[in-house]
Design a protein around this motif. Structure first.
Motif, short mmCIF file in Angstrom:
data_model
loop_
_atom_site.label_atom_id
_atom_site.label_comp_id
_atom_site.label_asym_id
_atom_site.label_seq_id
_atom_site.Cartn_x
_atom_site.Cartn_y
_atom_site.Cartn_z
N ASN A 118 0.90 -1.17 -0.30
CA ASN A 118 -0.18 -0.21 -0.31
C ASN A 118 1.01 1.01 -0.18
OD1 ASN A 118 -1.79 -1.53 -0.28
ND2 ASN A 118 -2.12 -1.48 2.12
N ARG A 119 1.88 1.53 0.65
CA ARG A 119 2.76 2.29 1.16
C ARG A 119 3.27 2.47 -0.56
NH1 ARG A 119 8.35 2.42 1.46
NH2 ARG A 119 7.95 -0.01 2.21
N LYS A 120 3.64 1.84 -1.30
CA LYS A 120 4.29 1.65 -2.85
C LYS A 120 3.17 2.10 -3.42
CE LYS A 120 8.88 -1.81 -1.89
NZ LYS A 120 8.98 -3.25 -2.03
N ALA A 121 2.49 1.70 -3.06
CA ALA A 121 1.34 2.05 -4.39
C ALA A 121 0.82 3.37 -4.01
CB ALA A 121 0.25 0.99 -3.80
N LEU A 122 1.28 3.54 -2.50
CA LEU A 122 0.94 5.15 -2.60
C LEU A 122 2.19 5.83 -2.89
CD1 LEU A 122 -1.41 7.46 -0.61
CD2 LEU A 122 -0.09 6.65 1.08
N GLU A 123 3.37 5.89 -2.49
CA GLU A 123 4.14 6.70 -3.26
C GLU A 123 4.58 6.88 -4.29
OE1 GLU A 123 8.25 4.52 -1.73
OE2 GLU A 123 7.74 5.58 0.29
N ALA A 124 4.04 5.92 -5.54
CA ALA A 124 3.60 5.77 -7.02
C ALA A 124 2.73 7.01 -7.57
CB ALA A 124 3.58 4.58 -7.50
N ASP A 125 1.51 6.85 -6.31
CA ASP A 125 0.96 7.68 -7.03
C ASP A 125 1.33 8.72 -6.83
OD1 ASP A 125 -2.09 8.29 -7.97
OD2 ASP A 125 -2.90 8.70 -5.00
N LEU A 126 1.58 9.08 -5.41
CA LEU A 126 1.66 10.32 -5.06
C LEU A 126 3.36 11.15 -5.74
CD1 LEU A 126 1.93 10.45 -1.30
CD2 LEU A 126 0.90 11.72 -3.03
N ASN A 127 4.23 10.23 -6.61
CA ASN A 127 5.00 10.39 -7.25
C ASN A 127 4.28 11.04 -8.50
OD1 ASN A 127 7.49 10.74 -5.34
ND2 ASN A 127 7.93 7.94 -5.80
N GLN A 128 3.63 10.15 -8.81
CA GLN A 128 3.14 10.59 -10.40
C GLN A 128 2.42 11.47 -10.43
OE1 GLN A 128 2.89 8.50 -13.48
NE2 GLN A 128 1.69 10.81 -14.36
N ARG A 129 1.50 12.21 -9.38
CA ARG A 129 0.77 13.38 -9.19
C ARG A 129 1.82 14.42 -9.12
NH1 ARG A 129 -3.99 12.28 -4.65
NH2 ARG A 129 -5.35 11.59 -5.63
N LEU A 130 2.87 14.27 -8.48
CA LEU A 130 3.91 15.06 -7.82
C LEU A 130 4.51 15.84 -9.52
CD1 LEU A 130 5.25 17.09 -6.03
CD2 LEU A 130 7.18 14.83 -6.26
N ALA A 131 4.82 14.28 -10.64
CA ALA A 131 5.09 14.45 -12.06
C ALA A 131 4.72 16.00 -12.98
CB ALA A 131 5.54 13.16 -12.21
N ASP A 132 3.36 15.19 -12.13
CA ASP A 132 2.05 15.67 -12.93
C ASP A 132 2.49 16.96 -12.78
OD1 ASP A 132 1.36 13.42 -14.51
OD2 ASP A 132 -0.54 13.25 -13.50
N ALA A 133 2.03 17.41 -11.67
CA ALA A 133 2.05 19.00 -10.99
C ALA A 133 3.34 19.75 -11.25
CB ALA A 133 1.72 18.94 -9.35
N GLU A 134 4.28 18.92 -11.51
CA GLU A 134 5.33 19.30 -11.90
C GLU A 134 5.76 20.29 -13.34
OE1 GLU A 134 9.25 16.83 -10.89
OE2 GLU A 134 8.71 17.74 -9.20
N ALA A 135 4.38 18.99 -14.16
CA ALA A 135 4.36 19.21 -15.78
C ALA A 135 3.76 20.59 -16.20
CB ALA A 135 4.43 17.59 -16.31
N THR A 136 2.37 20.47 -15.13
CA THR A 136 1.71 22.03 -14.61
C THR A 136 2.34 22.78 -14.84
OG1 THR A 136 0.15 19.94 -14.46
CG2 THR A 136 -0.65 22.52 -14.33
N ILE A 137 3.54 22.89 -13.87
CA ILE A 137 3.87 23.76 -13.61
C ILE A 137 4.66 24.46 -14.53
CG2 ILE A 137 5.77 25.30 -11.42
CD1 ILE A 137 4.34 23.28 -9.49
N THR A 138 5.33 23.37 -15.17
CA THR A 138 6.44 23.89 -16.19
C THR A 138 5.68 25.03 -17.72
OG1 THR A 138 7.88 22.21 -15.43
CG2 THR A 138 8.25 22.87 -17.12
#
Length: 182
Positions: A118-138
């Motif tokens: 669950n932690r790994k899935a949550l981390e992967a989801d958070l990393n994906q969201r972070l990457a999406d957010a960084e892409a949106t910010i960029t």
């Protein structure tokens, strides 16, 4: 004053004759009869006791002795069964504790594995969201930066117009901004 009257009991024979009567067992004339009746009574009592009473008492005592011995044997058997039951209980308790510890360990490992997944899935989801957010910010930053030139042009034109009162030529404003960038 009246004189005290006393009554004396006298041992007189009827008719007023006074004979000296003694205590019959102490009379020597009756010793032979007394000894005979003593012997007869002794034999009768001895016979009754030896034939009736003593065998019954002996039987009662023997029954009690057998009952006590039987009760002691039963108590010893019950004690050994209780000790065996106690030993079996201790063994069952130890086995149950072992099973409980194994079950707890298994559950702990299972929950740990699930928690890690669950932690790994949550981390992967958070990393994906972070990457999406960084892409949106960029992209927003790039979009904003693309408008900076237009904003700078409009701002420079507005400042010059305000200071001088005349609208500057767009080519001159553009040339000045290009000169500043370089």
């Amino acid at each position: 004053m009246a004189q005290a009257q006393t009554n004396h009991a006298t041992t007189e024979a009827p008719g007023g004759a006074h004979e000296d009567i003694g205590f019959p067992p102490f009379e020597t004339e009756t010793y032979a009869g007394q000894l005979l009746w003593l012997a007869i009574t002794f034999v009768v009592l001895y016979t009754l006791l030896s034939r009736l009473v003593l065998p019954r008492l002996g039987g009662i005592i023997e029954n009690r002795r057998a009952m006590i011995a039987n009760d002691l044997d039963d108590a010893a058997a019950m004690k050994s069964r209780a000790e065996e039951a106690g030993t079996a209980y201790e063994a069952a308790l130890a086995a149950a504790k072992g099973r409980a510890q194994a079950l707890a360990q298994e559950t702990r490992a299972k929950l740990s594995t699930e928690s890690d997944a669950n932690r790994k899935a949550l981390e992967a989801d958070l990393n994906q969201r972070l990457a999406d957010a960084e892409a949106t910010i960029t992209s927003k930053k790039a979009e904003a930066m693309s408008h900076v030139d237009a904003i700078a042009r409009d701002t420079a034109s507005a400042i010059i117009e305000r200071l001088t009162g005349k609208v500057p030529a767009p080519q001159k404003v553009e040339a000045a901004l290009n000169q500043i960038k370089a």
